[in-house]
Design a protein around this motif. Structure first.
Motif, mmCIF file in Angstrom:
data_model
loop_
_atom_site.group_PDB
_atom_site.id
_atom_site.type_symbol
_atom_site.label_atom_id
_atom_site.label_comp_id
_atom_site.label_asym_id
_atom_site.label_seq_id
_atom_site.Cartn_x
_atom_site.Cartn_y
_atom_site.Cartn_z
ATOM 1 N N LEU A 1 0.648 -1.335 0.064
ATOM 2 C CA LEU A 1 0.166 -0.023 -0.103
ATOM 3 C C LEU A 1 0.943 1.238 -0.147
ATOM 4 O O LEU A 1 0.634 2.095 -0.620
ATOM 5 C CB LEU A 1 -0.990 0.030 1.225
ATOM 6 N N ILE A 2 1.766 1.404 0.952
ATOM 7 C CA ILE A 2 2.755 2.490 0.781
ATOM 8 C C ILE A 2 3.580 2.787 -0.395
ATOM 9 O O ILE A 2 3.813 3.736 -0.925
ATOM 10 C CB ILE A 2 4.037 2.183 1.941
ATOM 11 N N GLU A 3 3.806 1.449 -1.072
ATOM 12 C CA GLU A 3 4.735 1.555 -2.383
ATOM 13 C C GLU A 3 3.620 1.911 -3.659
ATOM 14 O O GLU A 3 3.928 2.758 -4.357
ATOM 15 C CB GLU A 3 5.062 0.265 -2.737
ATOM 16 N N HIS A 4 2.366 1.562 -3.650
ATOM 17 C CA HIS A 4 1.725 1.645 -4.585
ATOM 18 C C HIS A 4 0.739 2.920 -4.573
ATOM 19 O O HIS A 4 0.207 3.529 -5.569
ATOM 20 C CB HIS A 4 0.630 0.484 -4.987
ATOM 21 N N HIS A 5 0.315 3.378 -3.362
ATOM 22 C CA HIS A 5 -0.384 4.504 -2.875
ATOM 23 C C HIS A 5 0.060 5.322 -2.133
ATOM 24 O O HIS A 5 -0.601 5.706 -1.143
ATOM 25 C CB HIS A 5 -1.631 3.734 -2.733
ATOM 26 N N PRO A 6 1.474 5.770 -2.296
ATOM 27 C CA PRO A 6 2.007 6.799 -1.391
ATOM 28 C C PRO A 6 1.256 8.025 -1.038
ATOM 29 O O PRO A 6 1.107 8.500 0.092
ATOM 30 C CB PRO A 6 3.238 7.031 -1.891
ATOM 31 N N GLY A 7 0.476 8.403 -2.043
ATOM 32 C CA GLY A 7 -0.210 9.840 -1.947
ATOM 33 C C GLY A 7 -1.530 9.481 -1.014
ATOM 34 O O GLY A 7 -1.791 10.509 -0.233
ATOM 35 N N TYR A 8 -2.181 8.141 -1.129
ATOM 36 C CA TYR A 8 -3.209 8.224 -0.239
ATOM 37 C C TYR A 8 -3.090 7.487 1.053
ATOM 38 O O TYR A 8 -3.486 7.584 1.956
ATOM 39 C CB TYR A 8 -4.109 7.134 -0.789
ATOM 40 N N TYR A 9 -1.616 7.011 1.326
ATOM 41 C CA TYR A 9 -1.143 6.570 2.530
ATOM 42 C C TYR A 9 -0.965 7.530 3.422
ATOM 43 O O TYR A 9 -1.515 7.327 4.702
ATOM 44 C CB TYR A 9 0.245 5.951 2.386
ATOM 45 N N ARG A 10 -1.199 8.842 3.258
ATOM 46 C CA ARG A 10 -1.078 9.963 4.406
ATOM 47 C C ARG A 10 -2.130 9.946 5.120
ATOM 48 O O ARG A 10 -2.178 10.508 6.279
ATOM 49 C CB ARG A 10 -0.560 11.104 3.511
ATOM 50 N N TYR A 11 -3.348 9.554 4.413
ATOM 51 C CA TYR A 11 -4.688 9.563 5.270
ATOM 52 C C TYR A 11 -4.601 8.854 6.436
ATOM 53 O O TYR A 11 -5.161 8.811 7.470
ATOM 54 C CB TYR A 11 -6.019 9.302 4.342
ATOM 55 N N PHE A 12 -3.553 7.566 6.507
ATOM 56 C CA PHE A 12 -3.572 6.696 7.624
ATOM 57 C C PHE A 12 -2.846 7.743 9.048
ATOM 58 O O PHE A 12 -2.950 7.153 10.039
ATOM 59 C CB PHE A 12 -2.767 5.526 7.443
ATOM 60 N N SER A 13 -2.290 8.535 8.668
ATOM 61 C CA SER A 13 -1.762 9.470 9.703
ATOM 62 C C SER A 13 -2.785 10.576 10.447
ATOM 63 O O SER A 13 -2.475 11.371 11.309
ATOM 64 C CB SER A 13 -0.347 10.274 9.380
ATOM 65 N N THR A 14 -4.101 10.358 9.917
ATOM 66 C CA THR A 14 -5.027 11.548 10.386
ATOM 67 C C THR A 14 -5.364 11.195 11.960
ATOM 68 O O THR A 14 -5.504 9.937 12.428
ATOM 69 C CB THR A 14 -6.413 11.154 9.503
ATOM 70 N N ARG A 15 -5.232 12.102 12.492
ATOM 71 C CA ARG A 15 -5.460 12.092 14.104
ATOM 72 C C ARG A 15 -6.805 12.264 14.466
ATOM 73 O O ARG A 15 -7.432 11.695 15.444
ATOM 74 C CB ARG A 15 -4.715 12.962 14.833
ATOM 75 N N GLN A 16 -7.469 13.099 13.545
ATOM 76 C CA GLN A 16 -8.700 13.494 13.778
ATOM 77 C C GLN A 16 -9.640 14.099 12.636
ATOM 78 O O GLN A 16 -8.945 14.703 11.921
ATOM 79 C CB GLN A 16 -9.123 14.640 15.049
ATOM 80 N N PHE A 17 -10.676 13.873 12.299
ATOM 81 C CA PHE A 17 -11.623 14.584 11.293
ATOM 82 C C PHE A 17 -13.045 14.933 11.758
ATOM 83 O O PHE A 17 -13.304 14.493 12.871
ATOM 84 C CB PHE A 17 -11.615 13.790 10.091
ATOM 85 N N VAL A 18 -13.504 15.815 11.171
ATOM 86 C CA VAL A 18 -14.931 16.280 11.667
ATOM 87 C C VAL A 18 -16.066 15.866 10.734
ATOM 88 O O VAL A 18 -16.048 15.797 9.439
ATOM 89 C CB VAL A 18 -15.001 17.703 11.451
ATOM 90 N N TYR A 19 -16.771 15.099 11.297
ATOM 91 C CA TYR A 19 -17.831 14.579 10.312
ATOM 92 C C TYR A 19 -19.219 15.107 10.781
ATOM 93 O O TYR A 19 -19.713 14.900 12.112
ATOM 94 C CB TYR A 19 -17.972 12.917 10.327
ATOM 95 N N GLU A 20 -20.322 15.751 10.070
ATOM 96 C CA GLU A 20 -21.432 16.161 10.566
ATOM 97 C C GLU A 20 -21.104 17.123 11.676
ATOM 98 O O GLU A 20 -22.154 17.291 12.706
ATOM 99 C CB GLU A 20 -22.160 15.113 10.524
ATOM 100 N N GLY A 21 -20.171 17.858 11.792
ATOM 101 C CA GLY A 21 -19.986 18.862 12.796
ATOM 102 C C GLY A 21 -19.276 18.181 14.165
ATOM 103 O O GLY A 21 -18.886 19.025 15.064
ATOM 104 N N GLN A 22 -19.089 17.032 14.186
ATOM 105 C CA GLN A 22 -18.575 16.207 15.243
ATOM 106 C C GLN A 22 -17.170 15.633 14.981
ATOM 107 O O GLN A 22 -16.898 15.032 13.936
ATOM 108 C CB GLN A 22 -19.542 15.211 15.918
ATOM 109 N N PRO A 23 -16.139 15.921 15.963
ATOM 110 C CA PRO A 23 -14.898 15.575 15.825
ATOM 111 C C PRO A 23 -14.881 13.941 15.941
ATOM 112 O O PRO A 23 -15.265 13.534 17.093
ATOM 113 C CB PRO A 23 -14.091 16.195 17.025
ATOM 114 N N ILE A 24 -13.915 13.198 15.316
ATOM 115 C CA ILE A 24 -13.848 11.871 15.276
ATOM 116 C C ILE A 24 -12.370 11.603 15.665
ATOM 117 O O ILE A 24 -11.631 12.056 14.635
ATOM 118 C CB ILE A 24 -14.408 11.002 14.339
ATOM 119 N N ASN A 25 -11.833 11.010 16.650
ATOM 120 C CA ASN A 25 -10.388 10.859 16.699
ATOM 121 C C ASN A 25 -10.146 9.491 16.360
ATOM 122 O O ASN A 25 -10.600 8.565 16.571
ATOM 123 C CB ASN A 25 -10.260 10.908 18.490
ATOM 124 N N THR A 26 -8.678 9.391 16.070
ATOM 125 C CA THR A 26 -8.218 8.072 15.821
ATOM 126 C C THR A 26 -8.249 7.113 16.866
ATOM 127 O O THR A 26 -8.014 7.433 18.079
ATOM 128 C CB THR A 26 -6.758 8.170 15.155
#
Length: 430
Positions: A186-211
């Protein structure tokens, strides 16, 4: 010091017992049967060289590590131009019906590819995994076949997929070696998308979701990738870390707690970086024996002995007490009350919901009690919590119900909102 044959055998047995206890303690358990599920591997991401291995080809259940392959296939389709980050994916009844951990999506909802990716890497949402599977493969069953074919193409000879989420299925098996191969690919074939795996938090429908990936938050150089848990496998983890120009990948199956698994992984990664620096590799991965890792055959044998000696007795589970004051008793056979058991390293029950804010205590308590009655069994393990804040002349009483995990809190708010009631999620960091 010289030992006769009897003395040598006794000393060897003591040493084996010591290392067995050492590993069990390291993984958070002194139960040999639980330690028997353990397997681990560390590889050099640049060339695939094995830096450490313990039972690397023993099959077990990958649990939510499955979602790495689910995302791999989605990334393949994105590279082909079939999907973009802003593409909207429909939610089927089958996807919405998945067990937690999930976003509590409803049939007919739509979710963007970007939010789907982030929900999978942070929250390990099972409903979203099925959404992706159906969008890419037409059905989850067809997608599972695609996953297995991809596994074979990547050299994952011991892996078979039956679903897109990692929810329990006895036919869905893998090994730590195969999971390391997958992470490296995955790291070799999709290095650009692999960065999403380092996401610590994202907001969905106004609510934060932690890793859920707490090792990534604490280990120097760690930048992904995935946690997993089901009862049959224990706590699993794929981790990748980079120091300077060197990247290594570690996989652990069979931890007894998330915390002990993370601690053990950190130690394995430390040793892996030390070996990379020295240019050391493990020539015979199956046969490696290190100072702090026992012979896995010994653990398996111990597990079989323990299982044979265990009493074959079935005990009836005691009913759970309802802690909610003023709440309705849980409804029997209520299909909506499915948020008690979470799979995928779910968060502990420290979330709350807020159903209003008032100038006096009585209306706040009534609002919370009324909400509890509407929620029924969803609040079986919760409690009314009137949070008082502000100065003396400007007191505010916030009507809250606490004691949820994140999935339960989201499901509770969705139910109240469908009934026309206001509801706000309160995460543990609020």
């Amino acid at each position: 010091m010289h030992l006769n044959r009897t003395g040598f055998i006794k000393a060897l047995r003591l040493a084996l017992i010591g290392t067995t206890i050492g590993l069990a303690t390291l993984l958070g358990s002194t139960n040999p049967a639980e330690a028997g599920r353990y397997a681990s591997i560390v590889i050099d991401a640049d060339n695939g060289a094995v830096l450490h291995a313990a039972s690397p080809d023993a099959r077990s259940y990958p649990a939510s590590l499955t979602k790495v392959m689910t995302l791999f296939l989605l990334f393949d389709e994105m590279d082909k131009g079939r999907f973009r980050l802003d593409s909207m994916l429909p939610v089927s009844a089958h996807a919405a019906a998945q067990a937690p951990s999930k976003l509590a999506l409803d049939p007919g909802d739509r979710i963007s590819v970007r939010d789907a990716v982030l929900a999978l890497v942070t929250k390990s949402a099972n409903d979203v995994a099925v959404v992706v599977a159906e969008a890419v493969g037409g059905s989850e069953a067809n997608f599972a076949q695609m996953m297995t074919r991809k596994a074979r193409a990547l050299g994952m000879r011991s892996t078979t997929y039956r679903n897109a989420s990692g929810l329990p299925d006895t036919g869905q098996v893998s090994t730590v070696r195969d999971q390391a191969l997958l992470a490296r690919a995955l790291i070799e074939h999709h290095p650009g998308y692999y960065r999403y795996f380092s996401t610590r938090q994202f907001v969905y429908e106004g609510q934060p979701i932690n890793t859920h990936n707490r090792l990534m938050l604490n280990y120097p150089g760690a930048d992904g990738i995935k946690t997993g848990y089901i009862h049959a496998s224990g706590f699993n983890l794929i981790a990748s870390a980079k120091r300077g120009d060197k990247r290594i990948i570690g996989v652990v199956f069979g931890g007894t707690t998330g915390a002990s698994r993370d601690k053990h992984m950190a130690q394995l990664l430390d040793k892996g970086f030390a070996r990379v620096k020295k240019g050391e590799t493990v020539e015979m991965a199956e046969a490696e024996a290190s100072d702090d890792l026992p012979n896995i055959d010994e653990l398996v044998a111990a597990a079989q002995v323990a299982k044979a000696k265990a009493p074959n007795k079935v005990t009836k589970a005691k009913p759970q007490k309802v802690a909610m004051r003023g709440a309705a008793k849980p409804a029997a056979n209520n299909d909506d009350d499915d948020d008690d058991e979470a799979v995928g390293d779910a968060d502990p029950p420290t979330w709350s919901i807020q159903v209003g804010a008032f100038n006096e205590y009585r209306p706040a308590h009534k609002a919370a009690t009324d909400a509890a009655k509407k929620l029924g069994g969803l609040v079986a393990k919760g409690s009314i919590d009137i949070d008082k804040t502000g100065a003396k002349k400007k007191l505010v009483y916030r009507a809250r119900i606490s004691g949820f995990n994140e999935d339960q809190a989201r499901a509770a708010c969705k139910r109240l909102e469908r009934a026309g009631k206001a509801c706000k999620l309160v995460n543990p960091n609020s």
